[in-house]
Design an enzyme around this catalytic site. Sequence first.
Site, PDB file in Angstrom:
ATOM      1  N   ASN A   1       4.614   9.407 -16.644  1.00 42.03           N
ATOM      2  CA  ASN A   1       5.531   9.150 -17.752  1.00 42.03           C
ATOM      3  C   ASN A   1       5.902  10.455 -18.447  1.00 42.03           C
ATOM      4  O   ASN A   1       5.314  11.498 -18.156  1.00 42.03           O
ATOM      5  CB  ASN A   1       4.861   8.231 -18.779  1.00 42.03           C
ATOM      6  CG  ASN A   1       4.930   6.758 -18.385  1.00 42.03           C
ATOM      7  OD1 ASN A   1       5.678   6.372 -17.495  1.00 42.03           O
ATOM      8  ND2 ASN A   1       4.138   5.950 -19.049  1.00 42.03           N
TER       9      ASN A   1
ATOM     10  N   TYR B   1       0.662  -2.140  -7.695  1.00 38.29           N
ATOM     11  CA  TYR B   1       1.917  -1.617  -7.151  1.00 38.29           C
ATOM     12  C   TYR B   1       2.292  -2.203  -5.785  1.00 38.29           C
ATOM     13  O   TYR B   1       3.450  -2.542  -5.548  1.00 38.29           O
ATOM     14  CB  TYR B   1       1.911  -0.084  -7.165  1.00 38.29           C
ATOM     15  CG  TYR B   1       2.023   0.453  -8.587  1.00 38.29           C
ATOM     16  CD1 TYR B   1       0.974   0.285  -9.496  1.00 38.29           C
ATOM     17  CD2 TYR B   1       3.169   1.069  -9.051  1.00 38.29           C
ATOM     18  CE1 TYR B   1       1.071   0.735 -10.804  1.00 38.29           C
ATOM     19  CE2 TYR B   1       3.272   1.529 -10.359  1.00 38.29           C
ATOM     20  CZ  TYR B   1       2.213   1.359 -11.237  1.00 38.29           C
ATOM     21  OH  TYR B   1       2.328   1.788 -12.525  1.00 38.29           O
TER      22      TYR B   1
ATOM     23  N   HIS C   1       3.453   4.072  -5.767  1.00 39.05           N
ATOM     24  CA  HIS C   1       2.126   3.475  -5.885  1.00 39.05           C
ATOM     25  C   HIS C   1       1.105   4.584  -6.155  1.00 39.05           C
ATOM     26  O   HIS C   1       0.981   5.503  -5.336  1.00 39.05           O
ATOM     27  CB  HIS C   1       1.793   2.773  -4.558  1.00 39.05           C
ATOM     28  CG  HIS C   1       0.476   2.065  -4.549  1.00 39.05           C
ATOM     29  ND1 HIS C   1      -0.300   1.892  -5.674  1.00 39.05           N
ATOM     30  CD2 HIS C   1      -0.211   1.480  -3.547  1.00 39.05           C
ATOM     31  CE1 HIS C   1      -1.399   1.228  -5.355  1.00 39.05           C
ATOM     32  NE2 HIS C   1      -1.375   0.979  -4.073  1.00 39.05           N
TER      33      HIS C   1
ATOM     34  N   ARG D   1      -4.099  -0.301 -11.975  1.00 33.78           N
ATOM     35  CA  ARG D   1      -2.794   0.003 -11.356  1.00 33.78           C
ATOM     36  C   ARG D   1      -2.916  -0.018  -9.834  1.00 33.78           C
ATOM     37  O   ARG D   1      -1.949  -0.317  -9.142  1.00 33.78           O
ATOM     38  CB  ARG D   1      -2.295   1.381 -11.810  1.00 33.78           C
ATOM     39  CG  ARG D   1      -1.948   1.458 -13.278  1.00 33.78           C
ATOM     40  CD  ARG D   1      -1.496   2.867 -13.644  1.00 33.78           C
ATOM     41  NE  ARG D   1      -0.159   3.156 -13.175  1.00 33.78           N
ATOM     42  CZ  ARG D   1       0.363   4.378 -13.098  1.00 33.78           C
ATOM     43  NH1 ARG D   1      -0.349   5.421 -13.464  1.00 33.78           N
ATOM     44  NH2 ARG D   1       1.583   4.561 -12.668  1.00 33.78           N
TER      45      ARG D   1
ATOM     46  N   ARG E   1      12.129   9.429  -9.517  1.00 32.11           N
ATOM     47  CA  ARG E   1      12.861   8.370 -10.224  1.00 32.11           C
ATOM     48  C   ARG E   1      12.447   8.373 -11.688  1.00 32.11           C
ATOM     49  O   ARG E   1      11.250   8.305 -12.001  1.00 32.11           O
ATOM     50  CB  ARG E   1      12.601   6.996  -9.602  1.00 32.11           C
ATOM     51  CG  ARG E   1      13.399   5.871 -10.264  1.00 32.11           C
ATOM     52  CD  ARG E   1      13.247   4.546  -9.538  1.00 32.11           C
ATOM     53  NE  ARG E   1      14.006   3.495 -10.192  1.00 32.11           N
ATOM     54  CZ  ARG E   1      13.551   2.750 -11.193  1.00 32.11           C
ATOM     55  NH1 ARG E   1      12.323   2.921 -11.640  1.00 32.11           N
ATOM     56  NH2 ARG E   1      14.316   1.824 -11.742  1.00 32.11           N
TER      57      ARG E   1
ATOM     58  N   HIS F   1      10.110  -0.752 -16.020  1.00 28.51           N
ATOM     59  CA  HIS F   1      10.840   0.398 -15.444  1.00 28.51           C
ATOM     60  C   HIS F   1      12.034  -0.066 -14.587  1.00 28.51           C
ATOM     61  O   HIS F   1      12.363   0.562 -13.589  1.00 28.51           O
ATOM     62  CB  HIS F   1       9.918   1.281 -14.598  1.00 28.51           C
ATOM     63  CG  HIS F   1       8.798   1.900 -15.370  1.00 28.51           C
ATOM     64  ND1 HIS F   1       8.882   3.144 -15.946  1.00 28.51           N
ATOM     65  CD2 HIS F   1       7.552   1.445 -15.672  1.00 28.51           C
ATOM     66  CE1 HIS F   1       7.735   3.430 -16.561  1.00 28.51           C
ATOM     67  NE2 HIS F   1       6.919   2.416 -16.412  1.00 28.51           N
TER      68      HIS F   1
HETATM   69 FE1  HDE Z   1       3.236   1.104 -14.034  1.00 29.83          FE
HETATM   70  N1  HDE Z   1       4.102  -0.391 -12.957  1.00 29.83           N
HETATM   71  N2  HDE Z   1       1.711  -0.144 -14.509  1.00 29.83           N
HETATM   72  N3  HDE Z   1       2.444   2.484 -15.311  1.00 29.83           N
HETATM   73  N4  HDE Z   1       4.778   2.293 -13.693  1.00 29.83           N
HETATM   74  C1  HDE Z   1       5.270  -0.318 -12.312  1.00 29.83           C
HETATM   75  O1  HDE Z   1       5.655  -1.047 -10.114  1.00 29.83           O
HETATM   76  C2  HDE Z   1       1.444  -1.318 -13.903  1.00 29.83           C
HETATM   77  C3  HDE Z   1       1.292   2.390 -16.015  1.00 29.83           C
HETATM   78  C4  HDE Z   1       4.925   3.582 -14.092  1.00 29.83           C
HETATM   79  O2  HDE Z   1      10.325   4.394 -10.756  1.00 29.83           O
HETATM   80  C5  HDE Z   1       5.546  -1.508 -11.436  1.00 29.83           C
HETATM   81  O3  HDE Z   1       7.187  -0.735  -8.501  1.00 29.83           O
HETATM   82  C6  HDE Z   1       0.188  -1.856 -14.370  1.00 29.83           C
HETATM   83  C7  HDE Z   1       0.939   3.649 -16.602  1.00 29.83           C
HETATM   84  C8  HDE Z   1       6.202   4.097 -13.641  1.00 29.83           C
HETATM   85  O4  HDE Z   1       9.704   2.775  -9.412  1.00 29.83           O
HETATM   86  C9  HDE Z   1       4.295  -2.375 -11.618  1.00 29.83           C
HETATM   87  C10 HDE Z   1      -0.291  -0.954 -15.277  1.00 29.83           C
HETATM   88  C11 HDE Z   1       1.926   4.514 -16.216  1.00 29.83           C
HETATM   89  C12 HDE Z   1       6.793   3.053 -12.944  1.00 29.83           C
HETATM   90  C13 HDE Z   1       3.490  -1.539 -12.591  1.00 29.83           C
HETATM   91  C14 HDE Z   1       0.672   0.119 -15.353  1.00 29.83           C
HETATM   92  C15 HDE Z   1       2.851   3.774 -15.417  1.00 29.83           C
HETATM   93  C16 HDE Z   1       5.877   1.945 -12.981  1.00 29.83           C
HETATM   94  C17 HDE Z   1       6.868  -2.177 -11.685  1.00 29.83           C
HETATM   95  C18 HDE Z   1      -1.559  -1.029 -16.100  1.00 29.83           C
HETATM   96  C19 HDE Z   1       2.074   5.996 -16.593  1.00 29.83           C
HETATM   97  C20 HDE Z   1       8.163   3.058 -12.301  1.00 29.83           C
HETATM   98  C21 HDE Z   1       7.722  -1.899 -10.475  1.00 29.83           C
HETATM   99  C22 HDE Z   1      -2.736  -1.265 -15.338  1.00 29.83           C
HETATM  100  C23 HDE Z   1       1.046   6.821 -15.982  1.00 29.83           C
HETATM  101  C24 HDE Z   1       8.111   3.603 -10.906  1.00 29.83           C
HETATM  102  C25 HDE Z   1       6.876  -1.171  -9.581  1.00 29.83           C
HETATM  103  C26 HDE Z   1       9.496   3.594 -10.303  1.00 29.83           C
HETATM  104  C27 HDE Z   1       6.122   0.721 -12.366  1.00 29.83           C
HETATM  105  C28 HDE Z   1       2.270  -1.941 -12.996  1.00 29.83           C
HETATM  106  C29 HDE Z   1       0.512   1.209 -16.251  1.00 29.83           C
HETATM  107  C30 HDE Z   1       4.023   4.390 -14.865  1.00 29.83           C
HETATM  108  C31 HDE Z   1       4.533  -3.794 -12.081  1.00 29.83           C
HETATM  109  C32 HDE Z   1      -0.432  -3.172 -13.930  1.00 29.83           C
HETATM  110  C33 HDE Z   1      -0.301   3.961 -17.433  1.00 29.83           C
HETATM  111  C34 HDE Z   1       6.772   5.485 -13.898  1.00 29.83           C
HETATM  112  O5  HDE Z   1       3.578  -2.495 -10.425  1.00 29.83           O
END
Ligand code: HDE
Length: 714
Positions: free
Chosen positions: A148, A362, A339, A358, A112, A75
């Site tokens: 999402n 975060y 988060h 998750r 965002r 993202h």
């Molecule tokens: Fe994320 N995800 N994600 N994700 N995610 C991040 O956090 C992560 C997942 C989602 O505009 C990171 O600050 C793991 C599902 C959005 O700042 C990070 C797993 C969904 C955004 C991270 C998931 C999301 C992130 C990268 C699996 C939909 C952007 C930068 C366990 C429900 C938020 C940050 C923004 C961002 C990890 C799975 C949505 C790396 C480990 C499922 C919208 O922490």
Amino acid sequence: MKKKQLTNNSKVQQIQDHTTDNSDQTLSTNQGLKINNNQDSLKAGERGPSLLEDFILREKITHFDHERIPERIVHARGSGAHGVFKLTQSLEKYTKAKFLTEVGKDVPVFVRFSTVAGSRGSTDLARDVRGFAVKFYTDEGNYDLVGNNMPVFFIQDAMKFPDLVHAVKPEPDNEIPQAASAHDTFWDFISLMPESMHMIMWLMSDRAIPRSYRMMEGFGVHSFKFINNEGDVHFVKFHFKPKLGVNSVAWDEATKISGKDPDFHRRDLWEAIENGAFPEWEFGVQLIPEENENDYDFDLLDPTKLVPEELVPVQIIGTLTLNRNPDNFFAETEQIAFHPGHLVPGIDFSNDPLLQGRLFSYTDTQLSRLGSPNFHEIPINKSINTVHNNQRDGHMRQQIVKGKVSYEPNSIGGGCPFQAMMKDGGFTSHSERVDGTKVRARSQSFVDHYSQAKLFYNSQSEPEKTHLQKALIFELSKVTIPEIRERLVGQLSFINKDLASVVAKKVGVDVVKLKQPNGSIPADADPKSLQSKETEPSIAESKALSMKNTAKDSIESRVIGFIMEDGVNATDVRMLKSKLEKKGAEVQIIAGSLAPVTADDGTVFIPKHSLTSTASVCFDALYLCSGKGSVDILMNVENKPGTIHFVNEAYKHCKSIYFGKETEAIYKASHVATKTHNDPAIVNSEIKNADELFIKAIANHRVWELEVERNNPA
Ligand code: HDE
């Protein structure tokens, strides 16, 4: 368009307390020292070497050297805006969360939107999932709904996330391709992960190439829990439904926009808000009492499943409106830290194993991105509720806590800060009996990987199905290893036999029957045997899954290109422009060059674009303005290729085109003239109610059902 009134609120105030206005100010160093020469470094003689003592140069360059912070691992590319959430219906029966029980109150938010795979500088129009992350600044603390634009996910367990992301990101040896899933490693991984098939249907659909961030749905994806004052539990799924409907562009258009305007979504969001066309979504919930948890043929904890709206309707309970652009992209959009673990009382997690993972990730990622455990003190992340605790120090600490005490219990500080009583709104985790054997395993209730993929595919309109097939063909055609293409087609055959054979034929493989053990992958498994149960969906179709069935009654904020040159009929331009603008659309003038256009009555129109500085892909619809003089210039040797290409391309992408008076020469030279029988989106000024037909066609977005007829080499 007239700017609507901006909502003022405590978050706006809090952020504004940190903003600086440089107008009428003298340049200074970071220490507040006034600078009287910002052009030259300090030297030993005018042509001599620079001096180490030049602290002003050193400060400036050192700060510059450290301007970048690591981009988000996923993202990375995004844009955001401030807004407000207003509750229209209290959920008091289900949750004690105050922002979901106080009807009519303005809750400040920051949203965002993002793509997932590309880096910060990548194109907006990549085929990808879009992030839809909302921070609610509530009186009880920040609540983050980090969702999402698709309601399901690729994988069922957090353990697989790094693998998924590594597979989709550019390949590690040559860093190719940027922001694209169309490559070997992604499809290699996917073809071995039957659990991803439902999500793949969404990703290959046009939902992955939205027309605008403002025309996307948002989903919380996981099941969460609501807890009310009595401690009763309901599972909840969150939904945002755009008032402008869910709309997408054509894939050919997406690839062209990526070149013409890679900031297309970012610009669209920014301009809509600047013009006062504030994007709006209805906020809704699907609620399932805890005791009904096991009533479905899928597991509520499985993030690869949605709850069909036919089984549990979405109750609309509020409105989300974005009404203010950030003042500074870095300070706000780049530094915002979401988060899923930022909760308020009345909301809790479910045991979804993806969500649980998750909850670790975060904060961890903010520590490396923002560099300090004090990231919560950055204005955009700061709670509007006061923060009092015994956490101390760390990089860049802003809060200055008075007194000697930084521990609890204490008597020196009178016991403060003290624990909240439950009645004061303190957070209590929902108490739930948990017992079981410690296992590293997946629940058997997660092994159905195809039924909802079928449900999604079956619920699509014919044009949507065709687009999905073409997307798969495009993506797999970029896969260089035939075995991967074959394995993926084998997966598709469990969803729909016709889909599998259409794709197979175009990507040069056979539909090979794969064996079907369950979904978990034993280390020594034959890749061809990695199948789960082949099951049928409990309902045949779900209306909510097709974009065709979303709102199609507004042209608000649609961008209409008026193509004109000197001699244009000013009366026609004024009349149509005013009708479109009254309905909230935006008219932009395109001419042969940026030189002012003089109309037949002497009126001067100022073009925003020239035929070569923009393209039809940047507009929702076109008006070829009336006027023989104008048409003659648009069809001269210099302009004709641009004019005709504009029309042919808009035609190919199923847009509405309005031919004004005396524009036959353009019409006849274009592909439109070859076939327009019963095409409701081709409007001619001689038709009765032509303006109204044009407006209706724009509201309908596109005539996708005529795509085959409208296909041309543009
Ligand atoms: Fe994320 N995800 N994600 N994700 N995610 C991040 O956090 C992560 C997942 C989602 O505009 C990171 O600050 C793991 C599902 C959005 O700042 C990070 C797993 C969904 C955004 C991270 C998931 C999301 C992130 C990268 C699996 C939909 C952007 C930068 C366990 C429900 C938020 C940050 C923004 C961002 C990890 C799975 C949505 C790396 C480990 C499922 C919208 O922490």
